[in-house]
Design a protein around this motif. Structure first.
Motif, mmCIF file in Angstrom:
data_model
loop_
_atom_site.group_PDB
_atom_site.id
_atom_site.type_symbol
_atom_site.label_atom_id
_atom_site.label_comp_id
_atom_site.label_asym_id
_atom_site.label_seq_id
_atom_site.Cartn_x
_atom_site.Cartn_y
_atom_site.Cartn_z
ATOM 1 N N ALA A 44 0.828 -1.209 0.000
ATOM 2 C CA ALA A 44 0.000 0.000 0.000
ATOM 3 C C ALA A 44 0.863 1.260 0.000
ATOM 4 O O ALA A 44 0.526 2.250 -0.649
ATOM 5 C CB ALA A 44 -0.942 -0.006 1.207
ATOM 6 N N GLN A 58 -1.122 4.381 -1.439
ATOM 7 C CA GLN A 58 -2.491 4.268 -0.948
ATOM 8 C C GLN A 58 -2.597 4.586 0.538
ATOM 9 O O GLN A 58 -3.699 4.666 1.061
ATOM 10 C CB GLN A 58 -3.022 2.848 -1.206
ATOM 11 C CG GLN A 58 -3.072 2.503 -2.672
ATOM 12 C CD GLN A 58 -3.303 1.023 -2.900
ATOM 13 O OE1 GLN A 58 -2.863 0.185 -2.117
ATOM 14 N NE2 GLN A 58 -3.991 0.703 -3.975
ATOM 15 N N THR A 59 -1.469 4.725 1.224
ATOM 16 C CA THR A 59 -1.511 5.009 2.656
ATOM 17 C C THR A 59 -1.251 6.487 2.919
ATOM 18 O O THR A 59 -0.434 7.112 2.263
ATOM 19 C CB THR A 59 -0.458 4.181 3.432
ATOM 20 O OG1 THR A 59 0.807 4.382 2.846
ATOM 21 C CG2 THR A 59 -0.802 2.721 3.453
ATOM 22 N N THR A 114 -5.642 4.341 5.102
ATOM 23 C CA THR A 114 -5.772 4.631 3.674
ATOM 24 C C THR A 114 -6.665 5.834 3.383
ATOM 25 O O THR A 114 -6.704 6.297 2.251
ATOM 26 C CB THR A 114 -6.335 3.409 2.926
ATOM 27 O OG1 THR A 114 -7.607 3.060 3.482
ATOM 28 C CG2 THR A 114 -5.386 2.220 3.027
#
Length: 109
Positions: free
Chosen positions: A29, A34-35, A87
């Motif tokens: 991620a 995405q984080t 996220t």
């Protein structure tokens, strides 16, 4: 903002499906950008802390080290958790604001 408040927000994010947990899943991620925020348990191994410090720095993801694996796990309603990635930007902002005032948490932006 207290430690309990940040941990409560982690629990809310978990119920909203806005977290990823586990070493490889969080790394993926981070690489996929995405984080918005990563938590590493204070009782994680030094190797794990270094790996996530380096990876978060490379990808510009804020990192917080300071809750135990039991505290992180309990806030998510699961067994101990060493790595947690947020996220959702809204949840991450709430938690970042709380982390900045906590002396017991190492917060790296």
């Amino acid at each position: 903002m207290t430690t309990n408040k940040v941990l409560s927000q982690l629990g809310l994010a978990q119920r909203a499906g806005k977290l990823v947990t586990g070493d490889e899943i969080v790394l993926k991620a981070i690489r996929g950008q995405q984080t918005q925020l990563v938590f590493v348990a204070s009782d994680a191994s030094e190797n794990t802390k270094k790996k996530f410090r380096d990876k978060c720095k490379t990808y510009g993801v804020p990192l917080a080290i300071g809750f135990t694996r039991d505290e992180l796990g309990a806030s998510l309603g699961k067994l101990d958790r060493v790595i947690v990635g947020v996220t959702d930007n809204g949840f991450a902002q709430l938690m970042k604001n709380g982390l900045m005032t906590m002396s017991e948490v190492e917060y790296i932006e």
